[in-house]
Design a protein around this motif. Structure first.
Motif, PDB file in Angstrom:
ATOM      1  N   LEU A 103       0.847  -1.182   0.000  1.00  0.00           N
ATOM      2  CA  LEU A 103       0.000   0.000   0.000  1.00  0.00           C
ATOM      3  C   LEU A 103       0.884   1.234   0.000  1.00  0.00           C
ATOM      4  N   CYS A 129      -4.503   6.205  -1.106  1.00  0.00           N
ATOM      5  CA  CYS A 129      -3.778   4.979  -0.791  1.00  0.00           C
ATOM      6  C   CYS A 129      -4.087   3.972  -1.888  1.00  0.00           C
ATOM      7  N   ALA A 162      -3.149   0.232  -3.732  1.00  0.00           N
ATOM      8  CA  ALA A 162      -2.560  -1.088  -3.501  1.00  0.00           C
ATOM      9  C   ALA A 162      -1.956  -1.622  -4.791  1.00  0.00           C
ATOM     10  N   THR A 165      -7.905   1.641  -4.857  1.00  0.00           N
ATOM     11  CA  THR A 165      -7.498   2.878  -4.202  1.00  0.00           C
ATOM     12  C   THR A 165      -8.586   3.368  -3.257  1.00  0.00           C
ATOM     13  N   GLY A 211      -0.447   0.699   5.106  1.00  0.00           N
ATOM     14  CA  GLY A 211       0.427   1.605   4.402  1.00  0.00           C
ATOM     15  C   GLY A 211       1.552   2.076   5.316  1.00  0.00           C
TER      16      GLY A 211
END
Length: 118
Positions: free
Chosen positions: A4, A22, A24, A80, A109
């Motif tokens: 992430l 964020c 992935a 996201t 993350g």
């Protein structure tokens, strides 16, 4: 391997806005739950907002302290999650972490710093 990557943190004056992202990477078919947490200095990590997808409907929940100011959203096509933060307050200052629940596994993350000056 799922990773992430967060972006969007920074320094803002009280009353301002920021948008966190964020995304992935890796092989993911379905993300059950996407969430944002934060951790302020000397405090425990706390849930800020989460969003789950059931069929075609997204369900979001928020901490009481951010209701009406923050909005979480997700883009499943791009794996996201976003956090739109408006009317920021100094007490929102923290490191913000995204969290994905994928098939029973948890991914975090690296964290992004949000600093709100008064």
């Amino acid at each position: 391997q799922v990773q992430l990557v967060e972006s969007g943190g920074g320094l803002v004056q009280a009353g301002g806005s920021l948008r966190l992202s964020c995304a992935a990477s890796g092989r993911i078919f379905s993300i059950n739950l996407m969430s944002w947490y934060r951790q302020a200095p000397g405090k425990q990590r706390e849930l800020v907002a989460g969003i789950s997808n059931r069929g075609r409907t997204n369900y979001a929940n928020y901490a009481d302290s951010v209701k009406g100011r923050f909005t979480i959203s997700r883009d499943d096509a791009n794996n996201t999650v976003y956090l739109q933060m408006n009317n920021l307050k100094p007490e929102d200052t923290a490191v913000y972490y995204c969290n994905f629940q994928v098939s029973g596994r948890t991914y975090w993350g690296q964290g992004t710093q949000v600093t709100v000056s008064s």
